[in-house]
Design an enzyme around this catalytic site. Structure first.
Site, mmCIF file in Angstrom:
data_model
loop_
_atom_site.group_PDB
_atom_site.id
_atom_site.type_symbol
_atom_site.label_atom_id
_atom_site.label_comp_id
_atom_site.label_asym_id
_atom_site.label_seq_id
_atom_site.Cartn_x
_atom_site.Cartn_y
_atom_site.Cartn_z
ATOM 1 N N HIS B 60 0.819 -1.221 0.000
ATOM 2 C CA HIS B 60 0.000 0.000 0.000
ATOM 3 C C HIS B 60 0.847 1.262 0.000
ATOM 4 O O HIS B 60 1.875 1.347 0.669
ATOM 5 C CB HIS B 60 -1.047 -0.003 1.117
ATOM 6 C CG HIS B 60 -0.523 0.023 2.523
ATOM 7 N ND1 HIS B 60 -0.314 1.188 3.209
ATOM 8 C CD2 HIS B 60 -0.204 -0.976 3.383
ATOM 9 C CE1 HIS B 60 0.109 0.909 4.437
ATOM 10 N NE2 HIS B 60 0.189 -0.400 4.566
ATOM 11 N N ASP B 169 5.813 1.737 6.872
ATOM 12 C CA ASP B 169 4.572 0.979 6.685
ATOM 13 C C ASP B 169 3.716 1.802 5.726
ATOM 14 O O ASP B 169 3.028 2.714 6.169
ATOM 15 C CB ASP B 169 3.885 0.759 8.031
ATOM 16 C CG ASP B 169 2.501 0.147 7.906
ATOM 17 O OD1 ASP B 169 2.125 -0.280 6.811
ATOM 18 O OD2 ASP B 169 1.792 0.126 8.924
ATOM 19 N N GLU B 197 -5.164 1.755 2.656
ATOM 20 C CA GLU B 197 -5.085 0.561 3.505
ATOM 21 C C GLU B 197 -5.293 0.947 4.956
ATOM 22 O O GLU B 197 -5.972 0.257 5.706
ATOM 23 C CB GLU B 197 -3.716 -0.114 3.317
ATOM 24 C CG GLU B 197 -3.622 -1.517 3.900
ATOM 25 C CD GLU B 197 -3.080 -1.583 5.331
ATOM 26 O OE1 GLU B 197 -3.000 -2.678 5.881
ATOM 27 O OE2 GLU B 197 -2.746 -0.514 5.908
ATOM 28 N N GLU B 198 -4.704 2.056 5.341
ATOM 29 C CA GLU B 198 -4.687 2.446 6.752
ATOM 30 C C GLU B 198 -6.048 2.878 7.282
ATOM 31 O O GLU B 198 -6.234 3.039 8.479
ATOM 32 C CB GLU B 198 -3.664 3.580 6.984
ATOM 33 C CG GLU B 198 -2.216 3.198 6.697
ATOM 34 C CD GLU B 198 -1.654 2.170 7.680
ATOM 35 O OE1 GLU B 198 -2.367 1.781 8.611
ATOM 36 O OE2 GLU B 198 -0.496 1.761 7.485
ATOM 37 N N GLU B 220 4.578 -6.032 3.317
ATOM 38 C CA GLU B 220 4.282 -5.026 4.335
ATOM 39 C C GLU B 220 5.539 -4.582 5.084
ATOM 40 O O GLU B 220 6.573 -5.244 5.040
ATOM 41 C CB GLU B 220 3.300 -5.624 5.363
ATOM 42 C CG GLU B 220 1.827 -5.386 5.031
ATOM 43 C CD GLU B 220 1.388 -3.965 5.359
ATOM 44 O OE1 GLU B 220 2.199 -3.167 5.887
ATOM 45 O OE2 GLU B 220 0.218 -3.628 5.079
ATOM 46 N N HIS B 308 3.713 3.675 12.387
ATOM 47 C CA HIS B 308 2.627 4.617 12.712
ATOM 48 C C HIS B 308 3.102 5.733 13.633
ATOM 49 O O HIS B 308 2.335 6.239 14.442
ATOM 50 C CB HIS B 308 1.419 3.890 13.339
ATOM 51 C CG HIS B 308 0.694 3.017 12.358
ATOM 52 N ND1 HIS B 308 -0.675 2.879 12.365
ATOM 53 C CD2 HIS B 308 1.138 2.267 11.327
ATOM 54 C CE1 HIS B 308 -1.032 2.053 11.391
ATOM 55 N NE2 HIS B 308 0.058 1.673 10.745
#
Lengths: 328, 337
Positions: B60, B169, B197-198, B220, B308
Site C-alpha cells: 500500500h 509501513d 489501507e490504513e 508489508e 505509525h
C-alpha cells in the site's frame, strides 16, 4: 445418523485447516453426487436439477487455537481461532493436527472467582523444556478441543456440533435426494468462525437464486437462562433474525408453510448474538433471498455441546422438502 | 532500494498521488503497462514467461497522518488522525500541512505551565492543536484549508545499514515491489500499489476483484516489538531476524501449504525468517483473499520498529532478506499456484 454425527464431530478441523473434515465428508457423500473443492477449500456438492439454483451452506470449520509461543519450560502459549470463551478453556484437553494432546493450564489466580483471560492460559504437553517441546510442535500449529461424542438416548453431546451438525444435515439430504427438482448446491464452507469467509467466495462462484444456511442456535431452556424462545426437542428453528441478518421473508414464509403442510416440528428463532453464513450469502452480488435453519444447541462454542436427535431429524426433513419445492 | 525517496514523499490515505507519480516514473522502463483504477490503485503489469495464470504482488502506498478539521480564531489548527496513531507519538512533532507545504508543530505546553493533572495524562487529539505560526484565523485561512492533509515532517536518514524515516509501513513494501519489477516473472504479474489501507483496506477490496489473481503476496512493513519483557509468553518480530511471515491475523489465516512453501524457500536459500505474532493486525490480504471466488494469499513483511509514528527504524539487512525471499519464492511459485 448417530454414526455420521460421531464421525463428523470427532474429526479435526479448525478454521483454515479443514482438510481432514473435508475428506471425511467427501467419503460420506461421494457415492451420491459430484463434488469440487474451490481455492479457499470449500467443498461444493452439486445435484443438478432444472428448477431454481439453491445454495445450502453448512460450515466445516470448528473453533480452535493456534500456538504462538513455546516458553523455556516447554509450555505453549496460544491464541484463539474463532470465538473461544475463557470460561470454557481451563483444564480442558486439546489435540493438535499431528495427534499431540495437551491440557490447558492457567497461571495461579489471586482471586478464585476471577476468570483468567486467554493470555494467562497455556497448554501443557508434558514436555520438560523448550528443546523437547520443539521436537513435538512448532509455532503456528493449530489445535481443537479433544472431546468425543456421547450418545444420551434422545440427545447427544460432542464438541464441534457448531457446525458439524449442519454438515450432517446436508450429507443426509444429499443421500436422500434422488431426482432433484431444483438445481442444488450443497456447500460445506470454510472459515465461518473467522468471519464467514468461505461462504462469501463460494456464493460468488455459485451465484444462487436462493440460499439457506444450516447452523446451530442458542437456547433459553437451561436453569435461569435469559428469555430466548428456542428449546431443545421442539423442532428445527426457522430463523427470523440474528445479529448479522434478517432472513428474507419469502424464504422464511416458504419454510413455515412447508413445515405446517408436512407437519414438521419447527420453532421460530430470534438470536441476539452471532450470525451465520447466510448473512454474507444474502448480500452476494445483487442479493440472494436467504434463510437459516438452525438446530437448537446448548453450550455452543464449548467442548461439550448438547442437542436433540429429533431436532436434527426435523431440520433434515424440512430442508429436504424445501429442496424439492417449486419456487417462484 | 527506493525507501529514501519514498519515505520523504507525503501520501496520507486518500492522497497517494505523489507516491503513485514517483513509482510510475521509476518503473516506466521496466514494466509493460500501467493502469490506475477509480480509487487510485496503481497496477504495473508485467508479462510473464507463461500466461494463463496471474500473480499479484501488493503493497500500500498510503501512510498514516492527519487532516485539518478546523481553524481557531487564534490561527491554531485543529486536526484529526487519518489511520491509527497514538497521540503519545505526536506530541511536539513537526508536521507538513497541505499542498502549500506549510510547516507546523503539534504544540504541547512547556512542563513549567502544566498542572499536576496535566502532567499525569496524555492529551487526546481533540485537545491538541498545530501551531504553524499564524496569528489569526484570517491569516491561517489564506494558507490552510479544511480537509488539507497533514504528514509527519521527517527526513530520511541512513547509517551503517540502519534506516530511519516515516511511513516505512508500507513504503518498505512499495520499494520491494519496485526492486522486484526488473525480474523475469514466471507468469503474468501485477505489481499492485494500493490506496487507503490504513483506513480500512479499502483500495485492496477493488484491486483484488480487478486483478483476481491465482496467487497473491502482500508485502508489508510490520511492527517490530523487540522490547524487554519479563513474561515469557511470546514475542513480537525483532529487527535483524529476517522477513516476517504471517500465520494468522485479524483478516486472514494463511493456508498451511503456503506457510510451508515460504519456510521451504527460506530454508533452501538460507534466508532467516520469523513469524508475526498471530491474531494481531490486518492487511490488504484480508480483502484480496476473499475476492470473487477466492485468492490464496500470503503476507511477507520487513520488521520495522515504531510504525505509525514520526520515526520508524528498519535494517537494510531485513529489507534485503525480505526482497530475496519474495524473489526466490516467485521463481518457484508454480509449486503452489
Amino acid at each position: 445418523m448417530k454414526d455420521v454425527i460421531k464421525r463428523f464431530t470427532e474429526t479435526f478441523g479448525p478454521s483454515g485447516y479443514e482438510e481432514k473434515i473435508r475428506e471425511v465428508i467427501i467419503n460420506e457423500i461421494k457415492d451420491y453426487a459430484d463434488y469440487s473443492v474451490d481455492k479457499l477449500g470449500n467443498l461444493i456438492v452439486r445435484k443438478e436439477g432444472k428448477g431454481k439454483k439453491i445454495m445450502f451452506a453448512a460450515h466445516m470449520d470448528e473453533i480452535g487455537l493456534m500456538v504462538t509461543h513455546i516458553d523455556d519450560k516447554g509450555f505453549l502459549r496460544f491464541t484463539n481461532i474463532g470465538g473461544l470463551f475463557p470460561t470454557n478453556l481451563v483444564n480442558q484437553r486439546v489435540i493438535f493436527s499431528n495427534g499431540l494432546v495437551g491440557v490447558i493450564g492457567e497461571e495461579p489466580r489471586k482471586d478464585f472467582r476471577e476468570v483468567s483471560p486467554i493470555d494467562k492460559l497455556f497448554i501443557d504437553i508434558g514436555m520438560p523444556n523448550k528443546k523437547e517441546a520443539e521436537k513435538k510442535i512448532r509455532i503456528g500449529e493449530v489445535g481443537v478441543f479433544y472431546r468425543g461424542f456421547d450418545d444420551l438416548g434422545n440427545r447427544f453431546i460432542s464438541k464441534a456440533l457448531d457446525d458439524r451438525i449442519g454438515c450432517v444435515v446436508l450429507a443426509e439430504v444429499i443421500k436422500k435426494i434422488k431426482n432433484p427438482l431444483n438445481d442444488l448446491y450443497f456447500v460445506f464452507t470454510v472459515q465461518e468462525e473467522l468471519g464467514l469467509r468461505g461462504a462469501r467466495t463460494s456464493a460468488f462462484g455459485i451465484d444462487p437464486d436462493y440460499a439457506i444456511a444450516i447452523d446451530v442456535t442458542g437456547t433459553g431452556d437451561i436453569p435461569e437462562s435469559p428469555k430466548i424462545p428456542m428449546e431443545l426437542g421442539k423442532g428445527t428453528c426457522i430463523k427470523v433474525k440474528d445479529y448479522g441478518m434478517i432472513s428474507s421473508r419469502y424464504v422464511r414464509e416458504k419454510l413455515i408453510e412447508i413445515a405446517e403442510r408436512k407437519k414438521i416440528p419447527y420453532q421460530l428463532e430470534i438470536l441476539l448474538m452471532g450470525t451465520t453464513d447466510a448473512a454474507v450469502i444474502q448480500l452476494n452480488k445483487e442479493g440472494v433471498p436467504s434463510g437459516v435453519l438452525s438446530v437448537p444447541t446448548r453450550y455452543v462454542h464449548s467442548p461439550s455441546e448438547l442437542a436433540d436427535y429429533s431436532d436434527v431429524q426435523a431440520t433434515i426433513d424440512l430442508l429436504l422438502a424445501f429442496a424439492q419445492e417449486k419456487l417462484d | 532500494m527506493f525507501i529514501n525517496e519514498l519515505s520523504n514523499i507525503n501520501g496520507v490515505s486518500g492522497n497517494e498521488d505523489e507516491v503513485r507519480k514517483f513509482i510510475i516514473d521509476k518503473l516506466k522502463k521496466l514494466v509493460d503497462k500501467f493502469e490506475i483504477d477509480s480509487m487510485g490503485n496503481l497496477y504495473a503489469f508485467k508479462k510473464g514467461k507463461k500466461s494463463g495464470k496471474k500473480i499479484m504482488l501488493a503493497a500500500h502506498m498510503d501512510e498514516v497522518g492527519f487532516m485539518v478539521t478546523g481553524i481557531e480564531q487564534s490561527g491554531d489548527i485543529r486536526f484529526r488522525p487519518v489511520g491509527g496513531i497514538e497521540p503519545l507519538t505526536c506530541l511536539s512533532k513537526r508536521v507538513i500541512i497541505g499542498k502549500n507545504k506549510i510547516s507546523g508543530v503539534i504544540g504541547v505546553k512547556a512542563t513549567h505551565l502544566n498542572t499536576i493533572e496535566e502532567e499525569k495524562s496524555v492529551p487526546k487529539f481533540e485537545s491538541l492543536r498545530i501551531d504553524a505560526g499564524f496569528s489569526s484565523k484570517e491569516e491561517a485561512s489564506s494558507k490552510v484549508n479544511l480537509g488539507d492533509y497533514i504528514a509527519f515532517d521527517t527526513e530520511y536518514y541512513e547509517e551503517n545499514g540502519i534506516c530511519t524515516g516515516k511511513g516505512f509501513d508500507d513504503r518498505a513494501g512499495c520499494s520491494i515491489l519496485m526492486d522486484i519489477a526488473g525480474m523475469d516473472f514466471p507468469y503474468d504479474t501485477y505489481l499492485t500499489f494500493t490506496v487507503q489501507e490504513e483506513v480500512g483496506l479499502r483500495g485492496a477490496r477493488i484491486a483484488g476483484n480487478r486483478v483476481f489473481p491465482d496467487i497473491c503476496i502482500v508485502v508489508e512493513g510490520t511492527g517490530a516489538g523487540d522490547f524487554p519483557s519479563k513474561r515469557d509468553i511470546g514475542s513480537y518480530p525483532s529487527l535483524g531476524s529476517g522477513p516476517v511471515i504471517t500465520l494468522l491475523d485479524r483478516s486472514l489465516i494463511v493456508q498451511k501449504k503456503l506457510v510451508d512453501f515460504l519456510l521451504n524457500v527460506a530454508k533452501d536459500n538460507r534466508i532467516p525468517y520469523q513469524f508475526k505474532r498471530p491474531n494481531i493486525g490486518a492487511t490488504d490480504a484480508g480483502r484480496i483473499h476473499i475476492s470473487k471466488t477466492g485468492v490464496p494469499s500470503m503476507v511477507l513483511a520487513v520488521p520495522v520498529r515504531y510504525i505509525h509514528s514520526p520515526c520508524c527504524i528498519m535494517l537494510k539487512r531485513d529489507y534485503n532478506n525480505t526482497l530475496k525471499l519474495i524473489e526466490k519464492g516467485i521463481e518457484r511459485i508454480e509449486e503452489v499456484i
